[in-house]
Design an enzyme around this catalytic site. Structure first.
Site, PDB file in Angstrom:
ATOM      1  N   CYS A 177     -81.862   3.116-101.495  1.00 40.10           N
ATOM      2  CA  CYS A 177     -80.561   3.741-101.234  1.00 40.10           C
ATOM      3  C   CYS A 177     -80.700   5.211-100.864  1.00 40.10           C
ATOM      4  O   CYS A 177     -79.776   5.793-100.287  1.00 40.10           O
ATOM      5  CB  CYS A 177     -79.660   3.577-102.449  1.00 40.10           C
ATOM      6  SG  CYS A 177     -79.387   1.846-102.822  1.00 40.10           S
ATOM      7  N   CYS A 208     -81.951   4.869-106.038  1.00 44.00           N
ATOM      8  CA  CYS A 208     -83.244   4.191-105.887  1.00 44.00           C
ATOM      9  C   CYS A 208     -83.872   4.520-104.522  1.00 44.00           C
ATOM     10  O   CYS A 208     -83.182   5.023-103.635  1.00 44.00           O
ATOM     11  CB  CYS A 208     -83.087   2.681-106.091  1.00 44.00           C
ATOM     12  SG  CYS A 208     -82.641   1.745-104.615  1.00 44.00           S
ATOM     13  N   ASP A 216     -84.976 -29.078-123.113  1.00 42.21           N
ATOM     14  CA  ASP A 216     -83.715 -29.129-123.871  1.00 42.21           C
ATOM     15  C   ASP A 216     -82.601 -29.663-122.983  1.00 42.21           C
ATOM     16  O   ASP A 216     -82.732 -29.703-121.759  1.00 42.21           O
ATOM     17  CB  ASP A 216     -83.349 -27.718-124.364  1.00 42.21           C
ATOM     18  CG  ASP A 216     -83.255 -26.721-123.219  1.00 42.21           C
ATOM     19  OD1 ASP A 216     -84.218 -26.645-122.421  1.00 42.21           O
ATOM     20  OD2 ASP A 216     -82.222 -26.041-123.086  1.00 42.21           O
ATOM     21  N   ASP A 245     -89.933 -22.106-117.427  1.00 40.61           N
ATOM     22  CA  ASP A 245     -88.850 -23.005-117.841  1.00 40.61           C
ATOM     23  C   ASP A 245     -89.306 -24.436-117.574  1.00 40.61           C
ATOM     24  O   ASP A 245     -90.301 -24.675-116.886  1.00 40.61           O
ATOM     25  CB  ASP A 245     -87.545 -22.649-117.109  1.00 40.61           C
ATOM     26  CG  ASP A 245     -86.311 -23.156-117.866  1.00 40.61           C
ATOM     27  OD1 ASP A 245     -86.483 -23.899-118.856  1.00 40.61           O
ATOM     28  OD2 ASP A 245     -85.177 -22.825-117.457  1.00 40.61           O
ATOM     29  N   CYS A 281     -76.406   4.786-105.258  1.00 44.26           N
ATOM     30  CA  CYS A 281     -77.517   4.564-106.177  1.00 44.26           C
ATOM     31  C   CYS A 281     -78.696   5.441-105.775  1.00 44.26           C
ATOM     32  O   CYS A 281     -78.919   5.662-104.592  1.00 44.26           O
ATOM     33  CB  CYS A 281     -77.876   3.070-106.119  1.00 44.26           C
ATOM     34  SG  CYS A 281     -79.545   2.648-106.594  1.00 44.26           S
ATOM     35  N   ALA A 339     -77.390 -22.693-121.775  1.00 40.64           N
ATOM     36  CA  ALA A 339     -76.143 -23.152-121.144  1.00 40.64           C
ATOM     37  C   ALA A 339     -75.014 -22.131-121.193  1.00 40.64           C
ATOM     38  O   ALA A 339     -73.848 -22.473-121.375  1.00 40.64           O
ATOM     39  CB  ALA A 339     -75.699 -24.478-121.774  1.00 40.64           C
TER      40      ALA A 339
HETATM   41  N1  GUN Z   1     -81.653 -21.907-117.628  1.00 39.76           N
HETATM   42  C1  GUN Z   1     -80.340 -21.557-117.740  1.00 39.76           C
HETATM   43  N2  GUN Z   1     -79.795 -22.178-118.808  1.00 39.76           N
HETATM   44  C2  GUN Z   1     -80.759 -22.921-119.375  1.00 39.76           C
HETATM   45  C3  GUN Z   1     -80.793 -23.773-120.527  1.00 39.76           C
HETATM   46  O1  GUN Z   1     -79.806 -23.973-121.225  1.00 39.76           O
HETATM   47  N3  GUN Z   1     -82.002 -24.365-120.823  1.00 39.76           N
HETATM   48  C4  GUN Z   1     -83.114 -24.151-120.059  1.00 39.76           C
HETATM   49  N4  GUN Z   1     -84.256 -24.740-120.422  1.00 39.76           N
HETATM   50  N5  GUN Z   1     -83.095 -23.357-118.976  1.00 39.76           N
HETATM   51  C5  GUN Z   1     -81.940 -22.748-118.648  1.00 39.76           C
HETATM   52 ZN    ZN Z   2     -80.355   1.430-104.779  1.00 38.24          ZN
END
Ligand code: GUN
Ligand code: ZN
Length: 489
Positions: free
Chosen positions: A281, A278, A125, A90, A276, A193
């Site tokens: 657990c 796993c 963004d 990101d 669970c 978002a």
């Molecule tokens: N991580 C969570 N939401 C967003 C987003 O709208 N844009 C970016 N780049 N990372 C995110």
């Molecule tokens: Zn578990």
């Protein structure tokens, strides 16, 4: 050239796909565990043991910290994290949305991601939050779009480039943003978002946002739901056509003592049993887990197991063609998810276009099932039946029906269809003996329509005693209604 994203199987809007990256192929739908380059409770390598095929980290965190930046520039992102599979990065946009600004330009962070060898690069963004004015959402979208253009010119090679789709809670803007991105041709489309919507359990609006974006994107484009990491909503999002998720939730929830399941979240202190299967657990009792010195790590591991188990279940359901049954079950985990399910079926018109025509047996799971795309599909095709002469409509076979020119089966939520189609999908549906109001209403509406479309035919409806609905009176004006108990006399 083989496409970067190949779709192997489909069900509703969901699909099983293969996404090619410079560090290997990823099968979708899948979740990318979020790796914090500063703190690692579970090492990136170890993530494979839980089922992770691709990771996501934040290039801005690396860029900002000299020690991490130098190491990443020298040894590459994969050297820094000691992981040789695909890694998405990101851009710092999330920090931008939280702190209001970042100390980097779009071009700088793009070039940095390129240099350190990210598999999926994300531009800077602007994550416009929900509920803002059209004007603000549109203005911010213009900035995002300019940065996307810049990114597309800069990044054209092996590395995949993502196109975040923004537009706040304005479906028209979301769709427009998606169309803009589609025309510029990116490799992956994250929907941006949406975290505030999920945090506030606003699943109905989340469904609208996803549907609006999907309508503007190419149906063959891979879609990432940014910041979605809770397995209870994966089935719903996959049914809408999301292919990638990312989870910081497994670690954040663990830190807060929270135990994730596909049915919801519990605080570990409230658990008397661990429901669970796993390895964590199975090995620990609830009491042991609560008091373990490494509780946070154990919880994070359980959370990851639960997250990937849901992904495997979803993939199996897509193969079997009964994803929507899973969605209907999962959406009963929380009333607000049920709002999401109802909203999903308000998009049945669109779902019907992408839904495969035949799949495994339709199971009626509750009143929402009456709005499934298959039911809508049948309704739209009613004018294809042409009936003449004496026609009998019944649920189960009745004496003397052979004397009628046409025999129709009445099965809620569909309505009446020719008996010859009884074994054909979706009419081979498993439905309750006593239909709920929604199913009966839809079936009676469709039956009325069918009768009106065939004025040449003369209809007799053998009605079950348990069928009670005001529409029966209307039906009685156009057909002869006989209750089953009176028929045999
Ligand atoms: N991580 C969570 N939401 C967003 C987003 O709208 N844009 C970016 N780049 N990372 C995110
Ligand atoms: Zn578990």
């Amino acid at each position: 050239m083989a496409p970067i994203f190949e779709i192997l199987d489909k069900d509703a809007g969901g699909r099983i796909g293969r996404l090619k990256t410079p560090h290997g192929v990823v099968e979708t739908p899948t979740v990318m565990p979020v790796i914090n380059p500063n703190i690692q409770l579970i090492s990136p390598k170890e993530m494979r043991d839980f089922g992770a095929e691709i990771l996501i980290t934040n290039s801005y965190i690396i860029y900002r910290k000299e020690e991490l930046r130098e190491k990443a520039l020298k040894e590459g992102l994969h050297g820094l994290l000691d992981f040789d599979g695909p890694i998405m990065t990101d851009s710092g946009s999330f920090q931008l949305s939280v702190y209001g600004s970042v100390e980097v330009t779009n071009k700088e962070i793009l070039e940095f991601q390129q240099k350190i060898g990210s598999d999926i690069i994300v531009p800077l963004d602007i994550p416009t939050p929900p509920d803002v004015s059209w004007k603000r959402a549109e203005e911010e979208l213009e900035v995002t779009e300019e940065r996307l253009r810049e990114a597309r010119e800069l990044i054209r090679g092996e590395q995949l480039l993502a196109c975040p789709v923004q537009g706040s809670t304005h479906p028209e803007l979301r769709e427009r943003a998606a169309v803009h991105g589609r025309d510029l041709e990116f490799e992956v489309y994250p929907l941006g978002a949406v975290v505030p919507l999920m945090e506030a359990y606003r699943y109905a609006e989340l469904v609208d946002v996803i549907a609006a974006c999907k309508k503007g994107l190419s149906p063959t484009a891979p879609v990432h739901l940014f910041g979605a990491g809770h397995p209870m909503m994966f089935a719903l999002a996959v049914a809408l056509g999301c292919d990638l998720f990312d989870s910081a939730a497994y670690a954040l929830y663990a830190k807060a003592g929270r135990y994730i399941t596909a049915q919801g979240t519990s605080h570990v202190d409230k658990l008397s049993y661990l429901p669970c299967p796993c390895p964590i657990c199975s090995k620990y009792s609830a009491e042991e887990l609560k008091t373990a010195p490494n509780r946070q790590e154990l919880l994070a591991k359980h959370n990851l197991y639960a997250t990937f188990a849901e992904i495997r279940l979803i993939k199996q359901r897509i193969k079997e063609g009964n994803l929507l049954e899973l969605v209907e079950q999962r959406c009963r985990a929380h009333p607000r998810l049920l709002d999401g399910l109802k909203r999903l079926y308000e998009h049945s018109e669109w779902l019907e276009e992408v839904d495969p025509a035949t799949k495994s047996t339709f199971f009626y799971c509750g009143p929402e099932s009456a709005k499934r795309p298959e039911v809508l599909h049948f309704e739209k095709k009613l004018d294809r039946f042409s009936l003449e002469g004496k026609a009998i409509i019944r649920t189960r076979p009745v004496k003397g029906e052979k004397e009628y020119a046409r025999v129709l089966v009445f099965k809620p939520p569909f309505g009446a269809y020719p008996v010859e189609m009884e074994e054909v999908y979706p009419f081979n549906a498993e439905v309750p003996r006593v239909p709920d109001r929604e199913a009966l209403e839809k079936a009676l509406e469709n039956t009325l329509k069918l009768i009106e479309l065939n004025p040449e035919a003369e209809f007799t409806f053998v009605c079950e005693e348990v069928f009670k609905h005001p529409l029966l009176e209307k039906l009685a004006e156009k057909a002869k209604i006989v209750y089953r108990k009176d028929w045999e006399k």
